[in-house]
Design a protein around this motif. Structure first.
Motif, PDB file in Angstrom:
ATOM      1  N   ASN A   1      75.953  17.429  35.301  1.00 60.06           N
ATOM      2  CA  ASN A   1      77.231  17.744  34.674  1.00 60.06           C
ATOM      3  C   ASN A   1      77.441  16.944  33.392  1.00 60.06           C
ATOM      4  OD1 ASN A   1      80.074  18.918  34.875  1.00 60.06           O
ATOM      5  ND2 ASN A   1      80.547  16.743  34.915  1.00 60.06           N
TER       6      ASN A   1
ATOM      7  N   GLU B   1      73.075  17.620  31.077  1.00 62.50           N
ATOM      8  CA  GLU B   1      72.465  18.914  30.764  1.00 62.50           C
ATOM      9  C   GLU B   1      73.422  19.766  29.947  1.00 62.50           C
ATOM     10  OE1 GLU B   1      69.446  19.200  31.371  1.00 62.50           O
ATOM     11  OE2 GLU B   1      68.994  17.974  33.139  1.00 62.50           O
ATOM     12  N   LYS B   2      72.924  20.344  28.862  1.00 58.21           N
ATOM     13  CA  LYS B   2      73.767  21.261  28.085  1.00 58.21           C
ATOM     14  C   LYS B   2      74.140  22.486  28.910  1.00 58.21           C
ATOM     15  CE  LYS B   2      72.037  19.861  23.543  1.00 58.21           C
ATOM     16  NZ  LYS B   2      73.291  19.176  23.180  1.00 58.21           N
ATOM     17  N   ASP B   3      73.217  22.942  29.751  1.00 56.76           N
ATOM     18  CA  ASP B   3      73.468  24.041  30.673  1.00 56.76           C
ATOM     19  C   ASP B   3      72.847  23.647  32.014  1.00 56.76           C
ATOM     20  OD1 ASP B   3      73.459  26.371  32.216  1.00 56.76           O
ATOM     21  OD2 ASP B   3      73.149  27.679  30.485  1.00 56.76           O
TER      22      ASP B   3
ATOM     23  N   ALA C   1      70.798  26.387  33.870  1.00 52.43           N
ATOM     24  CA  ALA C   1      69.548  26.718  33.180  1.00 52.43           C
ATOM     25  C   ALA C   1      68.515  25.619  33.403  1.00 52.43           C
ATOM     26  CB  ALA C   1      69.806  26.921  31.690  1.00 52.43           C
TER      27      ALA C   1
ATOM     28  N   ARG D   1      79.560  22.008  38.770  1.00 55.81           N
ATOM     29  CA  ARG D   1      79.261  23.408  39.112  1.00 55.81           C
ATOM     30  C   ARG D   1      78.506  23.482  40.443  1.00 55.81           C
ATOM     31  NH1 ARG D   1      77.316  26.407  33.722  1.00 55.81           N
ATOM     32  NH2 ARG D   1      77.770  28.211  35.037  1.00 55.81           N
TER      33      ARG D   1
END
Length: 281
Positions: A182, A185-187, A190, A220
């Protein structure tokens, strides 16, 4: 359930907690191996967990710079090998299925720069020295990329995948942690998919963005669980939450306030978060 919510050294004093976790529905617990001086202790703990019907994984770290795998000092690297050999002996005595965590550098120690090739090579040499022993012990090894406020060698799945390519030792993989992802990572999803496609994701920590009760924050988690189910992931989903029970760990992880009303909230709601998320995916 990671036992670091309560202690860094599980003993007979924690049997009631272990039983409550089993009664809640947990299949296993993650046992800290922060003090690997007494193999017999973990043999005795294994018997307790067997009686309760709890499987187990184990989590370790690098205690200090005198045992650092990335140190330029050969004595420190030798200390790292000796420390990790003792940890593996304890994990084997425990009957652990996995040895996970950031056991690549001491927490909270920084050079002022990013990782160098020399540091990565030193670390790989240390890990190679213990890799066969870990395989012989039946341990899946999962290295945990941490956020940049806790370490600097491995912060992302991409960095850790590149390190595993460099290491090239069977049985080593990535511990994907929803808290650290969280932040770094940019995504996050992914990053999970990419690392999984490389065959590297072999352990998962379900951890909320504030280290508190899973499902009460904005990490997430639900999407991660759904992604793992779609990928046919068949490993552990381990709740990791931190309070102020361990002052040294609280300081290292920057836990300055309470994130939950009580530990029971964390493990009951956390269990429901994972179980319901998996069933709904």
């Amino acid at each position: 359930m990671n036992m670091l919510l309560w202690t860094g050294h599980v003993t007979n004093d924690h049997v009631a907690i272990l039983k409550s976790l089993k009664d809640t529905g947990f299949d296993g617990v993650e046992i800290p191996l922060f003090d690997p001086s007494d193999v017999g202790h973990f043999q005795r703990l294994a018997s307790i967990l067997d009686d309760l019907g709890l499987e187990r994984t184990s989590v370790a770290l690098i205690p200090d710079e005198a045992h650092s795998p990335i140190s330029a000092d050969p004595a420190a690297r030798a200390g790292a090998v000796a420390h990790l050999n003792r940890v593996i002996d304890c994990a084997y005595a425990l009957g652990a299925q996995a040895l996970v965590g950031p056991w690549f550098q001491p927490l909270g120690v920084f050079s002022g720069n990013g990782p160098t090739d020399e540091e990565l090579d030193r670390c790989a040499t240390v890990h190679s020295a213990v890799a066969q022993k870990a395989r012989d012990a039946g341990l899946a090894c999962a290295l945990e990329p941490l956020n940049r406020f806790e370490c600097y060698l491995l912060n992302t799945c991409e960095q850790t995948s590149a390190y595993l390519d460099r290491l090239n030792e069977p049985g080593f993989g990535i511990l994907y942690d929803t808290f650290h992802a969280n932040i770094e990572e940019k995504d996050p999803l992914a990053a999970l998919h990419t690392a999984f496609a490389k065959g590297y994701v072999n352990h998962v920590h379900i951890s909320e963005n504030d280290r508190g009760t899973p499902g009460r924050g904005h990490a997430r988690i639900a999407e991660t669980i759904a992604a793992l189910k779609s990928l046919n992931y068949d490993g552990w989903l381990t709740i990791e939450a931190f309070g102020k029970a361990l002052p040294e760990l609280a300081a290292a992880t920057r836990v300055w306030r309470d994130f939950f009303a009580n530990p029971e909230e964390v493990y009951t709601e956390g269990y429901a978060c994972i179980r319901n998320g998996w069933d709904a995916a």
